[in-house]
Write a protein that holds these residues in place. Structure first.
Motif, PDB file in Angstrom:
ATOM      1  N   ALA A  44     -26.909 -32.914 -23.195  1.00  0.00           N
ATOM      2  CA  ALA A  44     -28.348 -32.980 -23.088  1.00  0.00           C
ATOM      3  C   ALA A  44     -28.359 -33.265 -21.063  1.00  0.00           C
ATOM      4  CB  ALA A  44     -28.483 -33.539 -23.844  1.00  0.00           C
ATOM      5  N   ILE A  45     -29.604 -33.086 -20.653  1.00  0.00           N
ATOM      6  CA  ILE A  45     -29.911 -32.861 -19.114  1.00  0.00           C
ATOM      7  C   ILE A  45     -30.820 -33.778 -18.907  1.00  0.00           C
ATOM      8  CG2 ILE A  45     -31.677 -32.052 -17.955  1.00  0.00           C
ATOM      9  CD1 ILE A  45     -31.463 -29.432 -19.079  1.00  0.00           C
ATOM     10  N   TYR A  46     -30.194 -35.156 -18.497  1.00  0.00           N
ATOM     11  CA  TYR A  46     -31.196 -35.965 -18.420  1.00  0.00           C
ATOM     12  C   TYR A  46     -32.219 -36.255 -17.013  1.00  0.00           C
ATOM     13  CZ  TYR A  46     -31.941 -40.957 -15.161  1.00  0.00           C
ATOM     14  OH  TYR A  46     -32.542 -41.537 -14.674  1.00  0.00           O
ATOM     15  N   ALA A  47     -33.398 -35.430 -17.131  1.00  0.00           N
ATOM     16  CA  ALA A  47     -33.758 -34.768 -15.829  1.00  0.00           C
ATOM     17  C   ALA A  47     -34.827 -35.738 -14.899  1.00  0.00           C
ATOM     18  CB  ALA A  47     -35.055 -33.983 -16.490  1.00  0.00           C
ATOM     19  N   ALA A  48     -33.859 -37.304 -15.130  1.00  0.00           N
ATOM     20  CA  ALA A  48     -35.167 -37.665 -13.766  1.00  0.00           C
ATOM     21  C   ALA A  48     -35.116 -37.426 -12.315  1.00  0.00           C
ATOM     22  CB  ALA A  48     -34.813 -39.653 -14.682  1.00  0.00           C
ATOM     23  N   GLY A  49     -33.219 -37.916 -12.424  1.00  0.00           N
ATOM     24  CA  GLY A  49     -33.327 -37.250 -11.034  1.00  0.00           C
ATOM     25  C   GLY A  49     -32.879 -36.102 -10.762  1.00  0.00           C
ATOM     26  N   LYS A  50     -33.465 -35.449 -11.182  1.00  0.00           N
ATOM     27  CA  LYS A  50     -33.070 -34.037 -10.417  1.00  0.00           C
ATOM     28  C   LYS A  50     -34.436 -33.549 -10.548  1.00  0.00           C
ATOM     29  CE  LYS A  50     -29.524 -33.225 -13.240  1.00  0.00           C
ATOM     30  NZ  LYS A  50     -29.088 -34.529 -14.280  1.00  0.00           N
ATOM     31  N   THR A  51     -35.170 -31.943  -9.173  1.00  0.00           N
ATOM     32  CA  THR A  51     -36.107 -31.511  -8.823  1.00  0.00           C
ATOM     33  C   THR A  51     -35.518 -30.423 -10.690  1.00  0.00           C
ATOM     34  OG1 THR A  51     -33.577 -29.595  -8.455  1.00  0.00           O
ATOM     35  CG2 THR A  51     -34.594 -31.423  -7.310  1.00  0.00           C
ATOM     36  N   PRO A  52     -36.961 -30.129 -10.339  1.00  0.00           N
ATOM     37  CA  PRO A  52     -37.282 -28.681 -11.868  1.00  0.00           C
ATOM     38  C   PRO A  52     -36.642 -27.647 -11.573  1.00  0.00           C
ATOM     39  CG  PRO A  52     -39.729 -30.108 -10.603  1.00  0.00           C
ATOM     40  CD  PRO A  52     -37.936 -30.612 -10.210  1.00  0.00           C
ATOM     41  N   GLU A  53     -36.081 -27.563 -10.573  1.00  0.00           N
ATOM     42  CA  GLU A  53     -35.399 -25.739 -10.384  1.00  0.00           C
ATOM     43  C   GLU A  53     -33.542 -26.458 -10.952  1.00  0.00           C
ATOM     44  OE1 GLU A  53     -37.143 -27.581  -7.731  1.00  0.00           O
ATOM     45  OE2 GLU A  53     -38.334 -26.117  -7.563  1.00  0.00           O
ATOM     46  N   GLN A  54     -33.591 -28.280 -10.623  1.00  0.00           N
ATOM     47  CA  GLN A  54     -31.871 -27.734 -11.275  1.00  0.00           C
ATOM     48  C   GLN A  54     -32.061 -27.871 -12.697  1.00  0.00           C
ATOM     49  OE1 GLN A  54     -31.359 -31.325  -9.161  1.00  0.00           O
ATOM     50  NE2 GLN A  54     -30.078 -30.905  -7.554  1.00  0.00           N
ATOM     51  N   THR A  55     -33.345 -28.818 -13.292  1.00  0.00           N
ATOM     52  CA  THR A  55     -33.257 -28.599 -14.925  1.00  0.00           C
ATOM     53  C   THR A  55     -33.650 -27.293 -15.328  1.00  0.00           C
ATOM     54  OG1 THR A  55     -34.343 -31.032 -14.056  1.00  0.00           O
ATOM     55  CG2 THR A  55     -34.705 -30.019 -16.389  1.00  0.00           C
ATOM     56  N   VAL A  56     -34.510 -26.854 -14.411  1.00  0.00           N
ATOM     57  CA  VAL A  56     -34.770 -25.632 -15.408  1.00  0.00           C
ATOM     58  C   VAL A  56     -33.328 -24.725 -15.793  1.00  0.00           C
ATOM     59  CG1 VAL A  56     -36.061 -23.599 -14.769  1.00  0.00           C
ATOM     60  CG2 VAL A  56     -36.904 -25.238 -14.714  1.00  0.00           C
ATOM     61  N   ALA A  57     -31.749 -24.878 -14.760  1.00  0.00           N
ATOM     62  CA  ALA A  57     -31.004 -23.478 -14.056  1.00  0.00           C
ATOM     63  C   ALA A  57     -30.657 -24.283 -15.263  1.00  0.00           C
ATOM     64  CB  ALA A  57     -30.400 -23.748 -12.568  1.00  0.00           C
ATOM     65  N   ALA A 114     -12.253 -36.149   1.060  1.00  0.00           N
ATOM     66  CA  ALA A 114     -13.280 -35.769  -0.214  1.00  0.00           C
ATOM     67  C   ALA A 114     -14.340 -36.317  -0.656  1.00  0.00           C
ATOM     68  CB  ALA A 114     -11.828 -36.082  -1.650  1.00  0.00           C
ATOM     69  N   VAL A 115     -15.476 -35.563  -1.014  1.00  0.00           N
ATOM     70  CA  VAL A 115     -16.594 -36.603  -1.259  1.00  0.00           C
ATOM     71  C   VAL A 115     -16.468 -36.153  -2.647  1.00  0.00           C
ATOM     72  CG1 VAL A 115     -18.434 -36.930  -1.282  1.00  0.00           C
ATOM     73  CG2 VAL A 115     -17.365 -36.501   0.812  1.00  0.00           C
ATOM     74  N   LEU A 116     -16.793 -37.211  -3.640  1.00  0.00           N
ATOM     75  CA  LEU A 116     -17.272 -36.450  -5.202  1.00  0.00           C
ATOM     76  C   LEU A 116     -18.207 -37.436  -5.093  1.00  0.00           C
ATOM     77  CD1 LEU A 116     -13.578 -36.580  -4.973  1.00  0.00           C
ATOM     78  CD2 LEU A 116     -13.656 -36.842  -6.976  1.00  0.00           C
ATOM     79  N   ALA A 117     -18.950 -36.543  -6.614  1.00  0.00           N
ATOM     80  CA  ALA A 117     -20.175 -37.104  -7.386  1.00  0.00           C
ATOM     81  C   ALA A 117     -20.034 -37.191  -8.675  1.00  0.00           C
ATOM     82  CB  ALA A 117     -21.390 -36.199  -6.647  1.00  0.00           C
ATOM     83  N   ALA A 118     -20.823 -38.124  -9.754  1.00  0.00           N
ATOM     84  CA  ALA A 118     -20.303 -37.800 -10.447  1.00  0.00           C
ATOM     85  C   ALA A 118     -21.109 -37.474 -11.337  1.00  0.00           C
ATOM     86  CB  ALA A 118     -20.804 -39.297 -11.362  1.00  0.00           C
ATOM     87  N   GLY A 119     -22.468 -37.049 -10.744  1.00  0.00           N
ATOM     88  CA  GLY A 119     -23.455 -36.118 -11.367  1.00  0.00           C
ATOM     89  C   GLY A 119     -24.541 -35.421 -10.697  1.00  0.00           C
ATOM     90  N   THR A 120     -24.935 -34.574 -11.235  1.00  0.00           N
ATOM     91  CA  THR A 120     -25.512 -34.026 -10.314  1.00  0.00           C
ATOM     92  C   THR A 120     -27.302 -34.839  -9.597  1.00  0.00           C
ATOM     93  OG1 THR A 120     -26.366 -32.023 -11.502  1.00  0.00           O
ATOM     94  CG2 THR A 120     -28.324 -32.029  -9.897  1.00  0.00           C
ATOM     95  N   SER A 121     -27.124 -35.846 -10.252  1.00  0.00           N
ATOM     96  CA  SER A 121     -28.923 -36.205  -9.594  1.00  0.00           C
ATOM     97  C   SER A 121     -27.880 -37.143  -8.682  1.00  0.00           C
ATOM     98  CB  SER A 121     -29.178 -37.674 -10.441  1.00  0.00           C
ATOM     99  OG  SER A 121     -29.670 -37.212 -11.476  1.00  0.00           O
ATOM    100  N   ASP A 122     -26.774 -37.972  -8.491  1.00  0.00           N
ATOM    101  CA  ASP A 122     -26.186 -38.368  -7.113  1.00  0.00           C
ATOM    102  C   ASP A 122     -26.086 -36.942  -5.895  1.00  0.00           C
ATOM    103  OD1 ASP A 122     -25.685 -41.061  -9.224  1.00  0.00           O
ATOM    104  OD2 ASP A 122     -23.959 -39.138  -9.989  1.00  0.00           O
ATOM    105  N   LEU A 123     -26.133 -36.372  -6.321  1.00  0.00           N
ATOM    106  CA  LEU A 123     -25.649 -35.321  -4.893  1.00  0.00           C
ATOM    107  C   LEU A 123     -26.664 -36.026  -3.909  1.00  0.00           C
ATOM    108  CD1 LEU A 123     -25.546 -31.676  -6.717  1.00  0.00           C
ATOM    109  CD2 LEU A 123     -23.853 -33.389  -5.176  1.00  0.00           C
ATOM    110  N   PRO A 124     -28.164 -36.250  -3.618  1.00  0.00           N
ATOM    111  CA  PRO A 124     -28.640 -36.714  -2.264  1.00  0.00           C
ATOM    112  C   PRO A 124     -27.706 -38.176  -1.954  1.00  0.00           C
ATOM    113  CG  PRO A 124     -30.345 -36.650  -3.703  1.00  0.00           C
ATOM    114  CD  PRO A 124     -28.615 -36.901  -4.957  1.00  0.00           C
ATOM    115  N   VAL A 125     -27.534 -38.744  -2.185  1.00  0.00           N
ATOM    116  CA  VAL A 125     -25.958 -39.464  -1.750  1.00  0.00           C
ATOM    117  C   VAL A 125     -24.680 -39.360  -1.226  1.00  0.00           C
ATOM    118  CG1 VAL A 125     -24.795 -42.133  -1.996  1.00  0.00           C
ATOM    119  CG2 VAL A 125     -27.337 -41.669  -2.993  1.00  0.00           C
TER     120      VAL A 125
END
Lengths: 255, 255, 255, 255, 255, 255, 255, 255
Positions: free
Chosen positions: D57-70, G126-137
């Motif tokens: 499932a998608i945890y949308a809190a830290g994602k941009t609307p575009e990321q979540t939609v995709a 190597a820069v690993l990110a666990a989730g999409t929401s971690d990408l800004p860091v």
């Protein structure tokens, strides 16, 4: 520690004038660097009093009795006096046995060695304790002040639950150069004192209390948030640090 | 709520004597259970005053304006009066528009609806605030006491940094049935009051402060660790709860 | 402590009328200040009962056995009775040896000295304990209430995991002037009690629990956030403070 | 995901028997590895339902609307359905515009896409909420259960301040396969429920409250320290996680 | 506990029909209330298994050996079996001496008394421990499951620093009805397990670690924030609670 | 651990070519999985050095002396050497008695077994300690580095209260491959070092201090917030972890 | 910064030999002191790269756009390049307008100015990110590495809930000089990576999560307590610091 | 505030001698009590400077603009000058409009009103700021010192990451009567300063930082645990309090 630039300039001029060889000049420059004395497991900072107004003291809590005795004797030799705080029982015992003339204070767990001849005390610091249980911390402050040859006046068991005990001693407190206020539980005493005197107020939270006192956090937070302006705070149970802060003030007055 | 056993016994005897049908007896037994009234998203507890001495009030912080208005009107209908606390601005606005005769207090963010005819107030509670910034919380307590028809006397800006302001008002404070003491920062005022009065002292920490006040934690811990015995404490900024605690005491006095 | 102004005025009129010399008047004024009695390491506050409704008691946790015995005897002499709480084992032993007629309660670690003749008890406080492990704290409350000559009714092991145990004792609880509810772990019992009775509820969190109970923080926070309005809270394990809060309420009722 | 060893053995025998070329066998072995689908900024885990019983499932809190939609559209394509939780307002808006047939629930901030034809629901989970302010979290749990085709029964506003509201609904609760109990403030409801039912109790603390609720910490600690044995806990406000935990139980029952 | 209303109705009809006297009916109604058995300092809740699926167990940490022995024997008599957890050494010794046939497990500090004849175990729970130091907590869970006649399979020392140890045991783990995962330090194991199995995962943080593990807080927070959906958590070191949670699931399966 | 796919492909081709039976191929594939050795209560991870650059070491704090001795001997047998950290006194004693040739370091509570013939050390790590009380942690780091055959240079008692002690040793520090900085209290030393050297700085907070040092939290937070960029941090008192981090860097340099 | 003693000696010999006047020597000595450049509100440390391997960068969070622009331009002039991190939106806008050729990265809120001609990159991180929401860091780390001309390889969305995503990329990760692992929630990814690779692992906790993630504390604690030895940690969301730590390692390799 | 006893005695003698009527004497006695001036919502403490060395200042954060303006004007009238700190933007605006001659400092959010004629400044306080982001707090200290007519010397951006910036300014710092050191992040600067100067050092932690700086807690703890003896600390961001503490010291010097 004088300004390094001034020192350098004077020495350089002497070298240039041929009054000093480069090797001697290097020695001179090195002497300008703060001194250190090495004992096993420690590098003593024997210039500390010149630099910061108070000689290196020994925090004995995390040291073996052997380490503390060795450092104590080295400091006594270098500085003519020595102070150890937070000594475990076995360390106090070792100091008593190994260091001639040491003065042990059981309640505050301190050990002091002083030259036999003491000058007249400088200034006067009031040390207040809110309750009987706060006395060991207040004692640590008093021992430290006496080690630095500063006058002390004590008022104990003057907590805010019976505020008349403080009010009846205000004249004494107001005459001091600074006030050290030692209190546990909610730590309200420095706020009341701070509202009634104009001299510096140094608040010492203690770990006296239980439950939500969290080992002194309640008193610490209370003092940091004092509504009496200009109250400063030291670490929980840090009677030593409060005394040195007061000594810095006395240093300033006499400068 | 009477003892269920006594109720059951009486009813059973009536059934046995034929004075009551089983169906009617079931109705009787059900009536002995606490009442509830259903509105969308809420089950109102309309027996709460009978049980716990204070009717259900609305904590509006986490509710939509529509939810608060609906519950407010249902409670007003069931109990003849209603109280909402911690109302967001839009909720206050909605109540003003939708509920006839509602009294809005902006500073404490409360809304009250009362019957036009009020009995003489019972008892008297002193509400003290340490500083001007603590007034919204003290106001919430005062509004709640008035809602319960309890007398109130106020002393504001009497914090410990200028302790004479409190000392000059002691006679007033001592005459109250209980004292609510509202203070932020280090929260020392309840300790001082607790040492000077014999009536119950209910301490309310506020979130007034910054930095190491941690949103009221410093004041809360200070009050929990009060060296004045018998001071009790409620949640940070909980003027409402302090008032209800005082009302429980008045309930007791009049019992 | 009467209003200082009224006292001053009366005395001044006597001086003006020549009925009192200035020296005698000064003595009179001084007598109006709260009394204090000095023992080594402590200033006893022997007016405290007159002022705050409960005499000074001894918090023995941070004191040496010698300090506690000395203060205990001085308070007994000044007030006719004495109470020490949180006594370490060696302090209990010292009190037993040195103080004639002292009553030691091992489980709550309290010591009490009372006059042989006791008046009829005033009021009645219900002391509830959620579990067997909470009994020492509940005992501290009961000992303190008895010291103040207040009636006590006990209900133990009535925690919410088997809520019928509480429901079956509600009639008893509702008849009390106030309820002290002692609970550890999640501390839910005061919320349930607060929803079922109209009298004051004083919640005492205990350090019973492990892991995320954090020495009673979980219970403390639970009680501070009680959804039952008007529950007040004292420090973790503070049975003494809860009892004094209840005594303040009894003081009020009898005022 | 079957045991890799069994899979390997079968394939190896096929290769040995010449029924499978090495290249085809490598493909087979790869297929045994969990699948992943790449979209910009995300690697979708499309085997997750097979492995762990619930699709990604998608945890949308830290994602941009575009990321979540995709990601939502990619999951919908891969799995036939999709769920996004904790959607910011602009993400809900973007999903509404871009995803045909999406169902948006504003109160719980969730978005769901399901196939038109749904099988009969499996099992039944009771979702209890202590107060009206806890409803968004309870709704998130209910939406997640419905997404997984699991039956739901709701009981709202049944907090412990009026415990009769719960007692009157016990028969319903006891019939469920598991109970999700959502509560803020002191979080006492799961303890009471846990003492009254034999089925699994999943406690969800909410951030409802103020002051010393510390954003749900008080409720979380209360639930972790529940005196009712066998209550398990999820993160603050995590209705989604509680629902998936319940679904794991239903998975087990049907296994 | 059946619905009280249904019970009342049946009894009332019998009274009405003269088949039951009011006194007998009162007895019947009382029997419908949960039973309690009184021992000194405790009220035993002997209906607890009927109500919540697991009999009352003894949390021995805060009790004297005498209290624990007395309650243990009373529970054994009432329920036919008894379990005490977190027994201090002297309590284990007292139980060994006083209770015939008791089984003591030193590592998990538990004591169990069971009837000689045991039925076939119900279901199967996998108990995983991340490291050797976590074994006492895993043992407490296993002892509790066996007390409730539930099957257990163990996998120890399978922490994430060598993740192949877990991967090689996945087939075993996946066959269980639920998985209890015991881990200290960073507590990462439940997340990895939760991503690989579809059955319920109950995470137990342990106090194994030092420094910033803060007595298990690090593991607790890690588990509450697991990125694997549907992992539930119990208190630090609470092997007992995890087992009872699993037993509730088994209860549900067999319902 | 090579890529599993490459390994699989090679083996599959051998099977296809008839050079390998399926059974032998399965054995080959299994050998590609990391090795494990089982002792009672532990699964040893004997491939760990190959995988992560450092062999499995024993964290002895939560283990019985028997468990530690058994694992120590098994690791020594499998890897040719063994290291145990945080050994309680009785564990050190048991190792001394049971393991031939073990080297015990009392101050750091470590035990090491090494082959008699050691290769020349790789690289050089500077280990700095701010004070004498920090030496046990610095020693743990040094023992671990020596266990891994890495060179060590030590500078002790160079804390910021006398910053010249550090400045006088900068040339030495700058020549190291990396610097481990061990400090308690406010933990300021890594910031100062980080501003003066270009090599990696690994900061180790210690629990040295009292009051608001909170067992090392103050130092930990100070190091995490260092204004000197690129300082990394390990757990409080974790000299072992800092050393392994440095060893990973040496591994990298030699790769 | 060379050893001050060597510098002093050389200069002194030149003075002594008459090759240098005292005034010129003083200038020489001064030049040996680290350089500083003054702009309003800031003293730039333009020797920092020589000393610590990375030039001064701008932490823009607490600065006005005007301050950041002024410092950025001064650093660009002094060092030939500049980097600002944590830029508020209005600061990014101001930099875009005022600084020719600046490169803005919106997602990581960084601004970079580099010379047009770049040397070949050194090393590979190597820069690993666990989730999409971690990408800004993770992006902040990558931007910083590129600013220092260090090679970067990225793997995103490889969290432990679907651990096969990481396992499938291990060969790539193992070839890097060091690995930066960015993860929020429970922060378990660095433990798993640390158990599988031998190169340095720098863990970056992020504030991704909610409730008991406490703004990244859960991930931070998890990483500090990693059971994989030798994992080091930086502040929450500190991608910049992790990158500089990696650059220190590259500096070391090339030394 | 003179000793009340001396005052009383003098007045009583005058009454006795007939030089004073009782009514006049009462007035005299009252005048000896500290003065207060009432404005709506506040009781001004206009004797505060006489008592505690600094006049009452306004903490504007929790007050409405109207309240702050009214108190500001009343203090200006009573004391001849006024100071408001932590003014919200709208309060600064209101003061600018309503108070003639007020001086607003936007960066430190302070407002000051002073008499046109100022005496020569007393003493000199050094105000150090570690970074550009710490300037608003340092400014608050400087404004407060100037309000009290105390001399100020500033050194900004002298943090420990480039320690030469501080070393080059030591001569200036050592000449001050006391040093206020303002620093965020790890707050290491006061330790370094405390080791180098003998005058009082007042440390002000700031909320500059992110992640594990926890809004200034890291800096606060660092300063409380300073290894440099005698450093005292005020609340986070409390530039005002640090200045008043310094003023108390100047008061002392001039006493």
């Amino acid at each position: 520690m004088k300004s390094p630039e001034t020192a350098m300039k004077t020495i350089l001029e002497a070298v240039s004038a041929g009054r000093l060889t480069p090797a001697a000049a290097l020695g001179e420059l090195r002497r300008r660097l703060p001194g250190e004395v090495s004992v096993p497991d420690a590098l003593l900072d024997v210039d500390r009093e010149a630099r910061s107004g108070f000689p290196e003291a020994i925090y004995a809590a995390g040291k073996t009795p052997e380490q503390t005795v060795a450092i104590f004797q080295a400091l006594k030799k270098a500085n003519g006096r020595a102070l150890a705080t937070r000594c475990p029982a076995e360390t106090l015992e070792a100091l008593r046995k190994k260091v001639r003339g040491v003065r042990i204070d059981e309640r505050s767990r301190t050990a002091v060695s002083l030259p036999s001849r003491k000058p007249a005390p400088r200034g006067c610091i009031a040390v207040l304790a809110a309750g009987t249980s706060d006395l060991p911390v207040a004692d640590e402050a008093a021992v430290t002040l006496e080690f630095a040859n500063v006058g002390v006046v004590r008022c104990s068991d003057v907590g805010v639950a019976g505020i008349h005990r403080l009010l009846g001693r205000l004249d004494t407190v107001r005459k001091a150069d600074a006030v050290i206020v030692v209190a546990g539980m909610e730590g309200a005493l420095p706020s009341v004192v701070g509202g009634l005197v104009a001299v510096p107020v140094i608040a010492v939270p203690t770990s006296v209390g239980y439950g939500a006192s969290f080992g002194g956090i309640a008193a610490l937070l209370g003092m940091l948030n004092s509504c009496a302006a200009g109250v400063t705070v030291v670490n929980i149970d840090n009677g030593f640090g409060a005394a040195v802060a007061a000594i810095r003030m006395i240093n300033g007055r006499n400068a």
